[in-house]
Design a protein around this motif. Structure first.
Motif, PDB file in Angstrom:
ATOM      1  N   ARG A   1       8.606   9.586   3.282  1.00 49.76           N
ATOM      2  CA  ARG A   1       8.824   9.489   4.722  1.00 49.76           C
ATOM      3  C   ARG A   1       7.542   9.385   5.523  1.00 49.76           C
ATOM      4  O   ARG A   1       7.578   9.321   6.747  1.00 49.76           O
ATOM      5  CB  ARG A   1       9.617  10.708   5.201  1.00 49.76           C
ATOM      6  N   GLY A   2       6.388   9.397   4.864  1.00 48.35           N
ATOM      7  CA  GLY A   2       5.126   9.338   5.570  1.00 48.35           C
ATOM      8  C   GLY A   2       4.900   7.999   6.252  1.00 48.35           C
ATOM      9  O   GLY A   2       5.417   6.959   5.829  1.00 48.35           O
ATOM     10  N   VAL A   3       4.118   8.034   7.326  1.00 48.89           N
ATOM     11  CA  VAL A   3       3.850   6.812   8.088  1.00 48.89           C
ATOM     12  C   VAL A   3       3.116   5.791   7.230  1.00 48.89           C
ATOM     13  O   VAL A   3       3.471   4.611   7.204  1.00 48.89           O
ATOM     14  CB  VAL A   3       3.031   7.156   9.353  1.00 48.89           C
ATOM     15  N   VAL A   4       2.088   6.223   6.512  1.00 50.80           N
ATOM     16  CA  VAL A   4       1.289   5.286   5.714  1.00 50.80           C
ATOM     17  C   VAL A   4       2.096   4.690   4.566  1.00 50.80           C
ATOM     18  O   VAL A   4       2.104   3.451   4.396  1.00 50.80           O
ATOM     19  CB  VAL A   4       0.015   5.988   5.190  1.00 50.80           C
ATOM     20  N   PRO A   5       2.791   5.449   3.725  1.00 51.45           N
ATOM     21  CA  PRO A   5       3.597   4.839   2.664  1.00 51.45           C
ATOM     22  C   PRO A   5       4.665   3.888   3.182  1.00 51.45           C
ATOM     23  O   PRO A   5       4.918   2.845   2.577  1.00 51.45           O
ATOM     24  CB  PRO A   5       4.237   6.055   1.968  1.00 51.45           C
TER      25      PRO A   5
ATOM     26  N   THR B   1       4.734  -3.718   4.372  1.00 50.40           N
ATOM     27  CA  THR B   1       3.805  -4.826   4.148  1.00 50.40           C
ATOM     28  C   THR B   1       4.090  -5.520   2.837  1.00 50.40           C
ATOM     29  O   THR B   1       4.096  -6.763   2.756  1.00 50.40           O
ATOM     30  CB  THR B   1       2.355  -4.297   4.151  1.00 50.40           C
ATOM     31  N   ARG B   2       4.355  -4.736   1.772  1.00 48.59           N
ATOM     32  CA  ARG B   2       4.681  -5.333   0.479  1.00 48.59           C
ATOM     33  C   ARG B   2       5.968  -6.127   0.558  1.00 48.59           C
ATOM     34  O   ARG B   2       6.096  -7.195  -0.059  1.00 48.59           O
ATOM     35  CB  ARG B   2       4.781  -4.239  -0.581  1.00 48.59           C
ATOM     36  N   ALA B   3       6.951  -5.602   1.312  1.00 49.37           N
ATOM     37  CA  ALA B   3       8.224  -6.314   1.448  1.00 49.37           C
ATOM     38  C   ALA B   3       8.030  -7.643   2.158  1.00 49.37           C
ATOM     39  O   ALA B   3       8.625  -8.667   1.779  1.00 49.37           O
ATOM     40  CB  ALA B   3       9.226  -5.439   2.202  1.00 49.37           C
ATOM     41  N   ARG B   4       7.213  -7.654   3.190  1.00 48.85           N
ATOM     42  CA  ARG B   4       6.967  -8.912   3.910  1.00 48.85           C
ATOM     43  C   ARG B   4       6.262  -9.925   3.013  1.00 48.85           C
ATOM     44  O   ARG B   4       6.582 -11.117   3.021  1.00 48.85           O
ATOM     45  CB  ARG B   4       6.133  -8.645   5.174  1.00 48.85           C
TER      46      ARG B   4
END
Length: 289
Positions: free
Chosen positions: A269-273, A279-282
């Motif tokens: 649930r962290g902002v960075v992960p 980003t990986r999904a995009r």
């Protein structure tokens, strides 16, 4: 390093402070799991501020501070419930009215009897000035809070997650909610001695909010909340000692820093992960296209 850890504990006032921070931290951390999950953060804020007149009256009359604070907290809970049941205002408005009125009453009492009161210690705690009698009071109310929350854990979890289903299963939901409010009062009394009337609400919210970002079950949340409370409390106490800072605010700031770190880097649930996953999904979508 060992000397840094051992030296403060050579003083009796630091040993008492450590016990107070640990006991009140555990009690507040366990309760915070329910407050955060049920959306009762404002209730915690209301009760924590409403104990001020009880603490002041206890100091004026010479009775144990925990007795005055506990009576004031229970009165606040009863008044909030009474205003809410009257149906004239919303629950959040009832909380705001009650806690500001009682808090103002406490400030008026302090102004009326200035020579007998230390406003700073009442508002922000005086954990380094804890006496043996104060320590005993904190341990008793903290132990009551912990025992009740653990003994009724299953029923309280059921009420927190699905109140209608809990009632259908035969649980006395109103009695359980009243019991939870009683533990809120006792946990607040335990925390007032360490961080004061103003800041005690943080110790009733931050550990549970932090743990929820990491745990998947209520039991896991409770365990992690206690870890956060103890880590923040002990670290804040030591840092306050060596930096010559008031321990109460430092304890709260330490817990807040822990929450910030977890909010940023919690695995799921962290902002960075989450940002990295997006980003990986995009990128995967662009490659597939």
């Amino acid at each position: 390093m060992i000397d840094l850890l051992v030296e403060p504990m050579t003083y009796a006032f630091m040993r008492r402070a450590l016990l107070v921070v640990a006991a009140s931290g555990i009690a507040g951390a366990l309760l915070s799991c329910w407050l955060v999950h049920m959306g009762w953060s404002l209730m915690g804020d209301a009760v924590s501020h409403a104990v001020l007149p009880g603490v002041v009256i206890a100091a004026m009359t010479g009775i144990p501070f925990s007795v005055g604070a506990l009576i004031a907290a229970l009165v606040a809970v009863a008044l909030i419930g009474g205003v809410r049941e009257a149906g004239t205002v919303r629950e959040d408005a009832a909380m705001g009215i009650v806690f500001t009125a009682l808090f103002s009453l406490g400030l008026v009492l302090i102004a009326r009897f200035p020579s007998q009161q230390d406003l700073h210690s009442i508002l922000f705690g005086s954990v380094l000035g804890v006496r043996d009698s104060d320590l005993a009071q904190v341990l008793i109310v903290a132990a009551f809070t912990v025992v009740v929350l653990l003994a009724f854990r299953r029923d309280l979890i059921m009420v927190a997650f699905d109140r209608v289903q809990a009632h259908a299963l035969g649980l006395r939901t109103r009695a359980l909610l009243a019991l939870l409010l009683a533990t809120l009062a006792t946990a607040t009394v335990a925390g007032v001695q360490s961080v004061g009337v103003i800041l005690v609400v943080a110790t009733l919210i931050i550990p549970g909010a932090t743990a929820q970002l990491l745990a998947r079950t209520m039991t896991g949340t409770m365990v992690l909340a206690v870890v956060v409370a103890l880590a923040g409390g002990v670290t804040g106490l030591y840092f306050g000692y060596y930096a010559d800072l008031p321990p109460g605010p430092v304890v709260v700031l330490t817990q807040a820093v822990l929450f910030l770190v977890v909010q940023l880097f919690a695995p799921r649930r962290g902002v960075v992960p989450r940002a990295l996953a997006a980003t990986r999904a995009r990128r995967s979508g662009m490659m597939a296209a």
